[in-house]
Design an enzyme around this catalytic site. Structure first.
Site, mmCIF file in Angstrom:
data_model
loop_
_atom_site.group_PDB
_atom_site.id
_atom_site.type_symbol
_atom_site.label_atom_id
_atom_site.label_comp_id
_atom_site.label_asym_id
_atom_site.label_seq_id
_atom_site.Cartn_x
_atom_site.Cartn_y
_atom_site.Cartn_z
ATOM 1 N N GLU A 258 -10.177 7.324 0.663
ATOM 2 C CA GLU A 258 -10.337 8.446 1.593
ATOM 3 C C GLU A 258 -8.934 8.972 1.847
ATOM 4 O OE1 GLU A 258 -10.357 10.786 4.011
ATOM 5 O OE2 GLU A 258 -10.861 9.455 5.678
ATOM 6 N N CYS A 292 -7.033 13.695 8.537
ATOM 7 C CA CYS A 292 -7.259 14.174 7.171
ATOM 8 C C CYS A 292 -8.167 15.388 7.165
ATOM 9 C CB CYS A 292 -7.859 13.066 6.328
ATOM 10 S SG CYS A 292 -9.341 12.351 7.057
HETATM 11 O O1 TXE Z 1 0.370 6.529 4.503
HETATM 12 P P1 TXE Z 1 0.038 5.456 3.415
HETATM 13 P P2 TXE Z 1 1.749 7.025 5.086
HETATM 14 C C1 TXE Z 1 -1.412 11.089 4.642
HETATM 15 C C2 TXE Z 1 -0.601 12.030 5.515
HETATM 16 C C3 TXE Z 1 0.703 11.309 5.677
HETATM 17 C C4 TXE Z 1 0.836 10.682 4.308
HETATM 18 C C5 TXE Z 1 1.753 9.492 4.248
HETATM 19 O O2 TXE Z 1 -0.382 13.220 4.816
HETATM 20 O O3 TXE Z 1 1.775 12.175 5.939
HETATM 21 O O4 TXE Z 1 -0.473 10.278 3.981
HETATM 22 O O5 TXE Z 1 1.409 8.563 5.268
HETATM 23 C C6 TXE Z 1 -0.871 0.986 3.136
HETATM 24 N N1 TXE Z 1 -0.605 -0.863 -1.646
HETATM 25 N N2 TXE Z 1 -2.317 10.233 5.399
HETATM 26 O O6 TXE Z 1 2.848 6.874 4.120
HETATM 27 O O7 TXE Z 1 1.258 5.012 2.708
HETATM 28 C C7 TXE Z 1 -0.069 1.196 4.394
HETATM 29 O O8 TXE Z 1 0.614 0.008 4.755
HETATM 30 C C8 TXE Z 1 -1.503 -1.106 -0.676
HETATM 31 C C9 TXE Z 1 -3.716 10.624 5.347
HETATM 32 O O9 TXE Z 1 1.955 6.413 6.387
HETATM 33 O O10 TXE Z 1 -1.066 6.021 2.628
HETATM 34 C C10 TXE Z 1 -1.151 1.614 5.360
HETATM 35 O O11 TXE Z 1 -1.856 0.474 5.803
HETATM 36 N N3 TXE Z 1 -1.440 -0.551 0.541
HETATM 37 C C11 TXE Z 1 -4.589 9.682 5.991
HETATM 38 C C12 TXE Z 1 -2.062 2.474 4.483
HETATM 39 O O12 TXE Z 1 -1.783 2.071 3.148
HETATM 40 C C13 TXE Z 1 -0.442 0.313 0.783
HETATM 41 C C14 TXE Z 1 -4.133 8.690 6.933
HETATM 42 C C15 TXE Z 1 -1.834 3.967 4.584
HETATM 43 O O13 TXE Z 1 -0.488 4.234 4.330
HETATM 44 C C16 TXE Z 1 0.517 0.623 -0.189
HETATM 45 C C17 TXE Z 1 -2.715 8.381 6.841
HETATM 46 C C18 TXE Z 1 0.412 -0.012 -1.455
HETATM 47 N N4 TXE Z 1 1.273 0.228 -2.447
HETATM 48 C C19 TXE Z 1 -1.872 9.177 6.102
HETATM 49 N N5 TXE Z 1 1.395 1.496 0.342
HETATM 50 C C20 TXE Z 1 -6.065 9.952 6.000
HETATM 51 N N6 TXE Z 1 -6.678 10.029 4.822
HETATM 52 O O14 TXE Z 1 -6.668 10.052 7.062
HETATM 53 C C21 TXE Z 1 0.995 1.751 1.608
HETATM 54 N N7 TXE Z 1 -0.114 1.025 1.889
#
Ligand code: TXE
Length: 497
Positions: A258, A292
């Protein structure tokens, strides 16, 4: 009372939970900040290698060796209802912990996030009471049954923008369909989910729900790569989602993703003006703008464009930005300093790119150390502007005008994303034509953010893979097994008779 004067006592140290016991991680300490003041309020201990392995093995052991996956539906419904109740009984504490790490407005956390978190468990309790398999009787002499069995051990990776509401959808679905789970909250916002798991340990048998903490690049990726994992359910950014899926693909682990969005909020002159205006403001500014499904590209028919934009600016200037504990606050702080700076960077480059800043675009100056920004709107030069193509994930709207339905459709679909679309019109043929043409997983007509949990939620294109919702979760969290049975004893013409 305000966090500014009287902060809640946060946990001094946030640990993981494995096998219903607290687990002291073996990795680095990560500071956690309260976004409204910028103060460090706690420390998270990262779980690495052995901790991740221990959590997955605890889930594996419970799944493979206990009767958890074979419980009766009645028992499982009771358990899910107990989970719902314990959330409601501890609503205040959970809400304050959620606020402390995310900066979300306490009133909204209590009014929506906690209610949704509790309802997710009730929803799946009700869903499984109706769930059933399939039976085929049309191959002569045979009866064929299709059973759905729990998938096994599921890895649940949660984001920071609405930890309780989003992670409980995954937890409740995993449990409802008989799985064991390892949850990894975002390293920025661990408090509420850690508290939730500590409450649920009084209801769930050891090993059913484990929690590990740490950075995505360390703990998260170790979880995804672990051979004991049968499913990954991920909510987060598109870039990270792609990495997670590539890692999971090495073991053919099925994933739901998602991911992000850059959703079009299309406003026709035929819309109820005031309702559409409210919808546009809610669409971009709720949840502190960090969601999102935000309607972040507001496309307005040229006949009403100037009037609509002026009304939007006027209302935006009236918004109360501030203390997330206060009832009157409408937008709280951004969840982290780094994310605040990222959002502001879009305002800094927008003008260089030819966009015009209509309102906001700066740090909110009277909250020096908190991560507050002014709610912002820009008039985009074109749909190719960075502000129209990249997910900003903050209280930041981009306006574009259109002349015809075709132009609105083309602009709306001209994006790598495809999570949701909003259409505002009282003209049925317009509604039908435009909603049918949207390349998005959800279309909301004359309403913002209506979520029916039985229906699939997820995106086209780079907004995701798979869906969350009743039947979608049933498919994802179970394996299908086909069993064929001869209706009467058969004589087979085997080899070498
Ligand atoms: O999210 P990440 P970030 C979007 C929003 C934001 C951008 C970056 O645009 O500016 O994403 O946000 C885990 N393997 N959304 O960098 O990295 C991480 O620890 C496994 C949309 O903060 O996607 C956290 O628990 N897990 C959104 C989760 O992934 C990993 C909500 C989300 O972090 C990982 C949030 C890896 N390699 C941000 N790297 C929505 N869809 O609602 C990170 N994580």
């Amino acid at each position: 009372m305000s966090f500014f004067d009287n902060p809640i006592d946060p946990p001094k140290l946030t640990n993981g939970w494995i096998n219903n016991e607290t687990n002291h991680g073996s990795g680095i300490e990560i500071p956690i900040f309260y976004p409204a003041t910028g103060q460090q309020v706690s420390v998270l201990v990262e779980d690495t290698g052995d901790d991740v392995d221990k959590a997955v093995m605890s889930a594996r052991q419970t799944f493979d060796k206990s009767n958890w996956s074979k419980l009766s539906t009645e028992k499982r419904i009771e358990i899910l209802e107990d989970c719902r109740q314990i959330i409601l009984d501890n609503a205040d504490e959970l809400a304050r912990l959620e606020c402390l790490a995310t900066g979300l407005i306490l009133r909204e956390i209590k009014g929506f996030h906690i209610q949704r978190a509790a309802y997710n468990f009730r929803f799946f309790a009700q869903y499984i009471s109706q769930a059933h398999g399939e039976r085929f009787d049309n191959t002569e002499g045979y009866l064929t049954l299709v059973n759905r069995e729990p998938a096994g051990v599921v890895g649940l990776i949660a984001p920071w923008n609405a930890p309780l509401a989003l992670a409980t959808m995954k937890i409740a679905a995993a449990i409802a369909f008989g799985n064991c789970a390892v949850l990894k909250p975002s390293e920025q916002t661990p408090f509420s989910l850690s508290k939730l798991v500590s409450l649920l340990k009084d209801i769930l048998p050891p090993g059913v729900l484990n929690l590990i903490n740490g950075r995505g690049s360390v703990t998260g990726s170790q979880l995804v790569a672990h051979p004991g994992i049968d499913r990954i359910s991920f909510t987060g950014g598109t870039v990270t989602g792609r990495q997670v899926m590539m890692e999971a693909g090495k073991q053919l682990t099925p994933c739901t993703m998602e991911l992000g969005g850059k959703s079009a909020n299309i406003i026709f002159a035929s819309a109820d003006y005031e309702r559409a205006l409210d919808g546009a403001l809610i669409g971009i500014y709720s949840n502190n703008g960090q969601q999102c499904l935000a309607g972040s590209r507001i496309l307005v028919e040229d006949r009403i464009f100037d009037k609509f934009v002026n009304s939007f600016i006027e209302r935006t200037k009236n918004i109360t930005v501030g203390d997330p504990l206060k009832n009157e606050t409408e937008i709280g702080p951004i969840a982290s300093k780094q994310h605040m700076e990222r959002i502001l960077s879009f305002a800094n480059t927008a003008e260089k790119d030819g966009d015009e800043i209509l309102v906001g675009g700066k740090k909110a100056s009277d909250h020096k150390n908190g991560y507050f920004i002014e709610p912002t709107a820009v008039l985009a030069k074109s749909n190719n502007s960075k502000t129209c193509q990249e997910e900003i994930f903050g209280p930041f709207a981009s306006f574009l005008s259109f002349k015809s339905e075709e132009e609105a459709i083309n602009l709306a679909n001209d994006t790598e994303f495809g999570l949701v679309s909003y259409v505002w019109s009282d003209h049925m043929p317009t509604i039908m034509k435009v909603s049918n043409a949207m390349r998005s997983g959800v279309v909301w007509i004359n309403t913002p953010m209506m979520r029916e949990l039985r229906a699939p939620f997820g995106g086209f294109g780079n907004s995701g893979v798979g869906r969350e919702g009743g039947y979608s979760c049933e498919q994802f969290y179970t394996e299908e097994k086909t069993v064929s049975i001869p209706k009467s004893p058969l004589t087979l013409k085997g080899f070498g008779r």
